[in-house]
Design a protein around this motif. Structure first.
Motif, PDB file in Angstrom:
ATOM      1  N   ARG A  57      11.287 -71.392 -21.677  1.00  0.00           N
ATOM      2  CA  ARG A  57      11.174 -69.924 -21.636  1.00  0.00           C
ATOM      3  C   ARG A  57      10.912 -69.353 -23.019  1.00  0.00           C
ATOM      4  NH1 ARG A  57      15.989 -68.182 -17.445  1.00  0.00           N
ATOM      5  NH2 ARG A  57      14.826 -68.679 -15.553  1.00  0.00           N
ATOM      6  N   GLU A  58      11.563 -69.904 -24.020  1.00  0.00           N
ATOM      7  CA  GLU A  58      11.358 -69.430 -25.389  1.00  0.00           C
ATOM      8  C   GLU A  58       9.924 -69.718 -25.846  1.00  0.00           C
ATOM      9  OE1 GLU A  58      12.321 -67.610 -29.012  1.00  0.00           O
ATOM     10  OE2 GLU A  58      13.275 -67.555 -27.043  1.00  0.00           O
ATOM     11  N   ARG A  59       9.408 -70.923 -25.517  1.00  0.00           N
ATOM     12  CA  ARG A  59       8.020 -71.252 -25.844  1.00  0.00           C
ATOM     13  C   ARG A  59       7.060 -70.276 -25.160  1.00  0.00           C
ATOM     14  NH1 ARG A  59       9.243 -76.626 -25.206  1.00  0.00           N
ATOM     15  NH2 ARG A  59       8.455 -76.614 -23.088  1.00  0.00           N
ATOM     16  N   ALA A  60       7.341 -69.955 -23.902  1.00  0.00           N
ATOM     17  CA  ALA A  60       6.478 -69.032 -23.161  1.00  0.00           C
ATOM     18  C   ALA A  60       6.551 -67.625 -23.756  1.00  0.00           C
ATOM     19  CB  ALA A  60       6.877 -69.007 -21.694  1.00  0.00           C
ATOM     20  N   ARG A  61       7.727 -67.180 -24.150  1.00  0.00           N
ATOM     21  CA  ARG A  61       7.881 -65.847 -24.745  1.00  0.00           C
ATOM     22  C   ARG A  61       7.109 -65.747 -26.054  1.00  0.00           C
ATOM     23  NH1 ARG A  61      10.434 -63.437 -28.613  1.00  0.00           N
ATOM     24  NH2 ARG A  61      11.544 -65.312 -29.240  1.00  0.00           N
ATOM     25  N   ILE A  62       7.254 -66.764 -26.902  1.00  0.00           N
ATOM     26  CA  ILE A  62       6.550 -66.755 -28.188  1.00  0.00           C
ATOM     27  C   ILE A  62       5.039 -66.835 -27.961  1.00  0.00           C
ATOM     28  CG2 ILE A  62       6.140 -68.117 -30.277  1.00  0.00           C
ATOM     29  CD1 ILE A  62       9.164 -68.785 -30.204  1.00  0.00           C
ATOM     30  N   GLY A  63       4.619 -67.667 -27.011  1.00  0.00           N
ATOM     31  CA  GLY A  63       3.195 -67.764 -26.693  1.00  0.00           C
ATOM     32  C   GLY A  63       2.634 -66.460 -26.166  1.00  0.00           C
ATOM     33  N   MET A  64       3.415 -65.743 -25.370  1.00  0.00           N
ATOM     34  CA  MET A  64       2.962 -64.460 -24.847  1.00  0.00           C
ATOM     35  C   MET A  64       2.868 -63.428 -25.969  1.00  0.00           C
ATOM     36  SD  MET A  64       4.479 -62.306 -21.723  1.00  0.00           S
ATOM     37  CE  MET A  64       3.835 -60.728 -21.292  1.00  0.00           C
ATOM     38  N   GLU A  65       3.852 -63.422 -26.866  1.00  0.00           N
ATOM     39  CA  GLU A  65       3.797 -62.479 -27.980  1.00  0.00           C
ATOM     40  C   GLU A  65       2.577 -62.732 -28.855  1.00  0.00           C
ATOM     41  OE1 GLU A  65       7.425 -62.580 -30.188  1.00  0.00           O
ATOM     42  OE2 GLU A  65       8.525 -61.450 -28.677  1.00  0.00           O
ATOM     43  N   ARG A  66       2.217 -63.994 -29.032  1.00  0.00           N
ATOM     44  CA  ARG A  66       1.066 -64.342 -29.870  1.00  0.00           C
ATOM     45  C   ARG A  66      -0.259 -64.120 -29.150  1.00  0.00           C
ATOM     46  NH1 ARG A  66       3.272 -70.042 -32.171  1.00  0.00           N
ATOM     47  NH2 ARG A  66       4.778 -69.189 -33.640  1.00  0.00           N
ATOM     48  N   GLY A  67      -0.211 -63.931 -27.840  1.00  0.00           N
ATOM     49  CA  GLY A  67      -1.433 -63.684 -27.084  1.00  0.00           C
ATOM     50  C   GLY A  67      -2.149 -64.945 -26.657  1.00  0.00           C
ATOM     51  N   GLU A  68      -1.438 -66.074 -26.557  1.00  0.00           N
ATOM     52  CA  GLU A  68      -2.053 -67.320 -26.113  1.00  0.00           C
ATOM     53  C   GLU A  68      -2.334 -67.222 -24.609  1.00  0.00           C
ATOM     54  OE1 GLU A  68       0.450 -70.588 -27.247  1.00  0.00           O
ATOM     55  OE2 GLU A  68       0.699 -69.788 -29.279  1.00  0.00           O
ATOM     56  N   ASP A  69      -3.574 -67.499 -24.219  1.00  0.00           N
ATOM     57  CA  ASP A  69      -3.997 -67.338 -22.825  1.00  0.00           C
ATOM     58  C   ASP A  69      -3.134 -68.126 -21.846  1.00  0.00           C
ATOM     59  OD1 ASP A  69      -5.895 -65.430 -22.778  1.00  0.00           O
ATOM     60  OD2 ASP A  69      -7.606 -66.758 -22.538  1.00  0.00           O
ATOM     61  N   LYS A  70      -2.633 -69.267 -22.268  1.00  0.00           N
ATOM     62  CA  LYS A  70      -1.841 -70.124 -21.383  1.00  0.00           C
ATOM     63  C   LYS A  70      -0.584 -69.419 -20.876  1.00  0.00           C
ATOM     64  CE  LYS A  70       0.716 -74.473 -21.593  1.00  0.00           C
ATOM     65  NZ  LYS A  70       1.090 -75.593 -22.448  1.00  0.00           N
ATOM     66  N   TYR A  71      -0.008 -68.567 -21.706  1.00  0.00           N
ATOM     67  CA  TYR A  71       1.263 -67.935 -21.378  1.00  0.00           C
ATOM     68  C   TYR A  71       1.124 -66.488 -20.910  1.00  0.00           C
ATOM     69  CZ  TYR A  71       3.097 -71.978 -23.819  1.00  0.00           C
ATOM     70  OH  TYR A  71       3.390 -73.256 -24.195  1.00  0.00           O
ATOM     71  N   LEU A  72      -0.077 -65.951 -20.910  1.00  0.00           N
ATOM     72  CA  LEU A  72      -0.265 -64.550 -20.528  1.00  0.00           C
ATOM     73  C   LEU A  72      -0.302 -64.393 -19.013  1.00  0.00           C
ATOM     74  CD1 LEU A  72      -3.045 -63.422 -23.020  1.00  0.00           C
ATOM     75  CD2 LEU A  72      -0.616 -62.890 -23.108  1.00  0.00           C
ATOM     76  N   PRO A  73       0.163 -63.244 -18.514  1.00  0.00           N
ATOM     77  CA  PRO A  73      -0.025 -62.970 -17.083  1.00  0.00           C
ATOM     78  C   PRO A  73      -1.509 -62.734 -16.793  1.00  0.00           C
ATOM     79  CG  PRO A  73       1.031 -61.104 -18.179  1.00  0.00           C
ATOM     80  CD  PRO A  73       0.918 -62.201 -19.192  1.00  0.00           C
ATOM     81  N   ALA A  74      -1.881 -62.757 -15.551  1.00  0.00           N
ATOM     82  CA  ALA A  74      -3.293 -62.673 -15.150  1.00  0.00           C
ATOM     83  C   ALA A  74      -3.953 -61.392 -15.647  1.00  0.00           C
ATOM     84  CB  ALA A  74      -3.410 -62.767 -13.633  1.00  0.00           C
ATOM     85  N   ARG A  75      -3.221 -60.303 -15.716  1.00  0.00           N
ATOM     86  CA  ARG A  75      -3.827 -59.034 -16.123  1.00  0.00           C
ATOM     87  C   ARG A  75      -4.235 -59.017 -17.591  1.00  0.00           C
ATOM     88  NH1 ARG A  75       1.717 -56.677 -16.962  1.00  0.00           N
ATOM     89  NH2 ARG A  75       1.681 -56.606 -19.225  1.00  0.00           N
ATOM     90  N   ASP A  76      -3.672 -59.923 -18.418  1.00  0.00           N
ATOM     91  CA  ASP A  76      -3.955 -59.939 -19.851  1.00  0.00           C
ATOM     92  C   ASP A  76      -4.872 -61.079 -20.281  1.00  0.00           C
ATOM     93  OD1 ASP A  76      -2.310 -57.723 -20.372  1.00  0.00           O
ATOM     94  OD2 ASP A  76      -0.537 -58.976 -20.485  1.00  0.00           O
ATOM     95  N   LYS A  77      -5.301 -61.933 -19.369  1.00  0.00           N
ATOM     96  CA  LYS A  77      -6.075 -63.115 -19.743  1.00  0.00           C
ATOM     97  C   LYS A  77      -7.549 -62.797 -19.912  1.00  0.00           C
ATOM     98  CE  LYS A  77      -3.188 -66.722 -17.832  1.00  0.00           C
ATOM     99  NZ  LYS A  77      -3.074 -67.825 -16.926  1.00  0.00           N
ATOM    100  N   GLY A  78      -8.175 -63.564 -20.783  1.00  0.00           N
ATOM    101  CA  GLY A  78      -9.613 -63.505 -20.926  1.00  0.00           C
ATOM    102  C   GLY A  78     -10.061 -62.887 -22.233  1.00  0.00           C
ATOM    103  N   PRO A  79     -11.284 -63.210 -22.636  1.00  0.00           N
ATOM    104  CA  PRO A  79     -11.793 -62.696 -23.909  1.00  0.00           C
ATOM    105  C   PRO A  79     -12.042 -61.188 -23.900  1.00  0.00           C
ATOM    106  CG  PRO A  79     -13.489 -63.934 -22.755  1.00  0.00           C
ATOM    107  CD  PRO A  79     -12.224 -64.116 -21.983  1.00  0.00           C
TER     108      PRO A  79
END
Length: 187
Positions: A57-79
């Motif tokens: 969960r911590e890895r996913a939270r940090i990845g989401m904060e950084r904007g890594e596509d792997k951890y973003l919800p569908a509404r935030d993904k993509g270039p």
């Protein structure tokens, strides 16, 4: 070197054993062998599972904060969404301070002076109208620039709404965290 002496069994051809050479286990024996707890019942196993879940969960939270596509919800993904986030984060927006203005009006409404309360509400409504106009203009600007950058046929739907909703959040509360500094608009 001495040669090994042949034994009596060496001359006889090997006879294959019939079957698999062991008894077939009973159904009860197989079920007993397969039986194990569905959930680990040891304290160490529970603690390890909890620590593993917390780390993921911590890895996913940090990845989401950084904007890594792997951890973003569908509404935030993509270039295209990344480009819109950077575009919105690079600018100043009136709607960003809407919550602060509402809080100020609530505090002003606690005063016992009716004229202050009335003017605070009028000021809030004017501010809301300005914020809505800013969001509409931002939405139109983002759609036009995204069409120029990615092509009108390839532009995703909802980019204008996405930009308007992101501009309404205070900068420090946005997720994913802003990657662009103010004034650094994406190309």
């Amino acid at each position: 070197m001495p040669k090994p002496t042949p034994s009596a069994n060496d001359d006889a051809p090997e006879t294959p054993t019939a079957g698999k050479g062991r008894a077939t286990p009973t159904r009860a024996e197989r079920e007993a062998a397969n039986r194990r707890p569905l959930v680990a019942n040891t304290k160490e196993a529970r603690a390890a599972a909890k620590a593993d879940l917390q780390a993921r969960r911590e890895r996913a939270r940090i990845g989401m904060e950084r904007g890594e596509d792997k951890y973003l919800p569908a509404r935030d993904k993509g270039p295209q969404r990344r480009w819109v986030r950077d575009y919105v984060d690079a600018g100043w927006h009136i709607s960003e301070w809407l919550m602060a203005a509402m809080l100020a009006v609530i505090l002003l409404n606690l005063t016992p002076i009716p004229s202050v309360q009335i003017w605070a509400m009028i000021g809030l409504w004017v501010y809301v109208l300005l914020a809505v106009m800013d969001m509409v203009l931002l939405s139109m600007r983002v759609k036009r620039k995204a069409s120029d950058k990615f092509g009108a046929a390839r532009r995703e739907k909802g980019l204008g709404w996405y930009a308007a909703m992101r501009s309404m959040q205070m900068r420090f509360m946005r997720l994913p965290k802003p990657q662009a500094k103010r004034g650094q608009y994406p190309d």
